[in-house]
Design an enzyme around this catalytic site. Structure first.
Site, PDB file in Angstrom:
ATOM      1  N   GLY A  59       0.824  -1.188   0.000  1.00 44.68           N
ATOM      2  CA  GLY A  59       0.000   0.000   0.000  1.00 44.68           C
ATOM      3  C   GLY A  59       0.862   1.243   0.000  1.00 44.68           C
ATOM      4  O   GLY A  59       1.851   1.357  -0.740  1.00 44.68           O
ATOM      5  N   SER A  60       0.545   2.172   0.886  1.00 41.45           N
ATOM      6  CA  SER A  60       1.168   3.492   0.839  1.00 41.45           C
ATOM      7  C   SER A  60       2.615   3.543   1.310  1.00 41.45           C
ATOM      8  O   SER A  60       3.262   4.584   1.153  1.00 41.45           O
ATOM      9  CB  SER A  60       0.336   4.487   1.639  1.00 41.45           C
ATOM     10  OG  SER A  60      -0.858   4.795   0.954  1.00 41.45           O
ATOM     11  N   ILE A  61       3.154   2.465   1.859  1.00 43.08           N
ATOM     12  CA  ILE A  61       4.603   2.457   2.098  1.00 43.08           C
ATOM     13  C   ILE A  61       5.345   2.660   0.782  1.00 43.08           C
ATOM     14  O   ILE A  61       6.475   3.157   0.760  1.00 43.08           O
ATOM     15  CB  ILE A  61       5.037   1.166   2.804  1.00 43.08           C
ATOM     16  CG1 ILE A  61       4.527   1.170   4.257  1.00 43.08           C
ATOM     17  CG2 ILE A  61       6.547   1.000   2.806  1.00 43.08           C
ATOM     18  CD1 ILE A  61       4.879  -0.093   5.038  1.00 43.08           C
TER      19      ILE A  61
END
Length: 456
Positions: free
Chosen positions: A61-63
């Site tokens: 995801g947003s990592i």
């Protein structure tokens, strides 16, 4: 911690804790005392189960945003991009809802979420190499929540546009540019964007609650290609520890240390957020028990990831899970345990103020962002928050969307802050925004702004 990467305390904790949150599979990694340790438990899928290992691929995801930001900083170090330059220097065809914003928004504002762009453009622009270009063209229809540089509000769209900057400057696709700038030189051999690369390896699938309340495999596995800069990387816990070590130790052959470590410097303060006290270049900066941490989380299709780094203590922890709604609170529990166990650092939630019915009624109402509806209810004894996806967004989705969060108890904090005290968002903090007259006009949750809607 043993030299072979085993830590009995870590393994015992992970094995005992993950079932409490109803999660089929987890992978946890720690870098402490100059050694790596891993603890993996459970299975990749309840339908087609394989044991989770340190090399199992999860959606980050947003990592992924930390990779996009670092890749752009490589171009900054090479003199090919300037953070203070307008995005239009590199993407001259950019059109936004406001022409002045389109002309003024800078690359740096994309990276610290002060671009003024709302959260996301939820349009599939295909799997071709023109996916990001087509995504950038869709930004003309995205709401602006503020002029560039005025305030921070977490924006997926901003990071996808940053990916387009990378493409225009390098002449490569975003995925190829990140591979050449970061993945290959750092030896991150188990990190991929393309499904074809993932399908030949062991990978986790996400889960949402089924009709019987037990974890059921989430249909749909990844979002469209144009979302890759904001959230498309698949990776293993072992590669994420390597990524953390790069941001701890540096590698001058990839990025000068001065530039790398500069990403940890505060660029804009955050108010009342669980995620941090400020943004650096992408990183959430947070002070925990007197120690500065940098970190980022991510979620995608019933999978949840958390990465936290403590530079001054040469420490990092990564937690990857494959089920909602327990993934976020499990990751938070693991991170807090690791901070206390390895560093003696204690992370506590603030206690809400005694319930004040008048204050609670003042903020009660419905709030909306581009994709979400948040409803605050209040009575004489309690407050509740319901968080859900807009029906039209859910109806238009071509893959299964995560379930809404049911009403959960919340409490007020000083200075118009609040904290959620039960459910899958337990511990999440935010604040209510006021206009110049003092009227409550918005709600921030997880760094994202939502606007208060007129009462019926």
């Amino acid at each position: 911690m043993n030299a072979n990467g085993n830590d009995n305390d870590l393994a015992t904790f992970v094995t005992a804790t993950s079932p409490e949150f109803g999660i089929p599979g987890v992978a946890v990694g720690v870098w402490a005392n100059g050694q790596e340790a891993y603890a993996c438990h459970g299975v990749t899928s309840v339908d087609n189960p394989l044991p989770v290992t340190a090399d199992t691929l999860f959606e980050l995801g947003s990592i992924t945003k930390t990779y996009t930001a670092t890749a752009l900083m490589c171009l900054v170090a090479e003199g090919r991009v300037e953070l203070d330059a307008p995005v239009r220097r590199y993407v001259p065809e950019l059109v936004l809802a406001d022409e002045r914003a389109a002309a003024e928004v800078t690359v740096g504002q994309l990276l610290n979420h002060t671009s003024g762009l709302d959260w996301a453009v939820l349009v599939d622009t295909g799997d071709g190499d023109d996916a990001l270009a087509a995504h950038a063209a869709q930004l003309a229809g995205l709401k602006l929540i503020a002029p560039p540089g005025v305030r921070a509000s977490y924006s997926q769209a901003g990071y996808n546009l940053a990916g387009r900057v990378i493409e225009k400057v390098t002449g490569l696709t975003y995925e190829r540019a990140v591979a050449e700038l970061l993945l290959m030189p750092l030896g991150l051999a188990e990190s991929f964007f393309h499904p074809g690369d993932v399908l030949t390896r062991r990978f986790a699938v996400g889960h949402n609650p089924g009709d019987d309340g037990n974890p059921a495999v989430a249909s749909g596995w990844r979002r469209w290609r144009a979302n890759n800069p904001g959230g498309g990387l698949m990776s293993s816990v072992a590669d994420q520890i390597r990524w953390a070590r790069f941001h701890l130790d540096g590698d001058a052959s990839v990025l000068p240390n001065e530039t790398l470590y500069g990403m940890r410097t505060s660029t804009v303060e955050l108010r009342g957020s669980t995620l941090g006290n400020a943004f650096g270049i992408c990183w959430f900066l947070r002070d925990v028990d007197g120690v500065r941490t940098i970190g980022h989380g991510g979620s995608a299709h019933g999978q949840f990831a958390e990465l936290l780094i403590v530079p001054e203590r040469n420490f990092a922890v990564v937690s990857l899970t494959n089920a909602a709604p327990g993934g976020i609170p499990f990751n938070q529990t693991v991170v807090r345990w690791a901070l206390a166990h390895y560093l003696g650092v204690v992370d506590r939630d603030p206690e809400p103020l005694p319930h004040d019915p008048a204050r609670a009624r003042e903020v009660a109402g419905q709030y909306q962002s581009d994709a979400m509806i948040l409803v605050v209810e209040a009575d004489e004894v309690a407050m509740r928050l319901t968080v859900g996806i807009k029906p039209e967004i859910r109806a238009a989705a071509d893959t299964e969307m995560p379930p809404d969060y049911p009403p959960a108890a919340m409490g007020l904090l000083p200075d118009d802050g609040y904290i959620i005290t039960e459910g899958g968002l337990t511990g999440q903090r935010g604040f209510f925004a006021r206009d110049e007259r003092g009227a409550v006009v918005g709600l921030d949750l997880a760094g994202r702004a939502a606007t208060r809607m007129p009462s019926a």
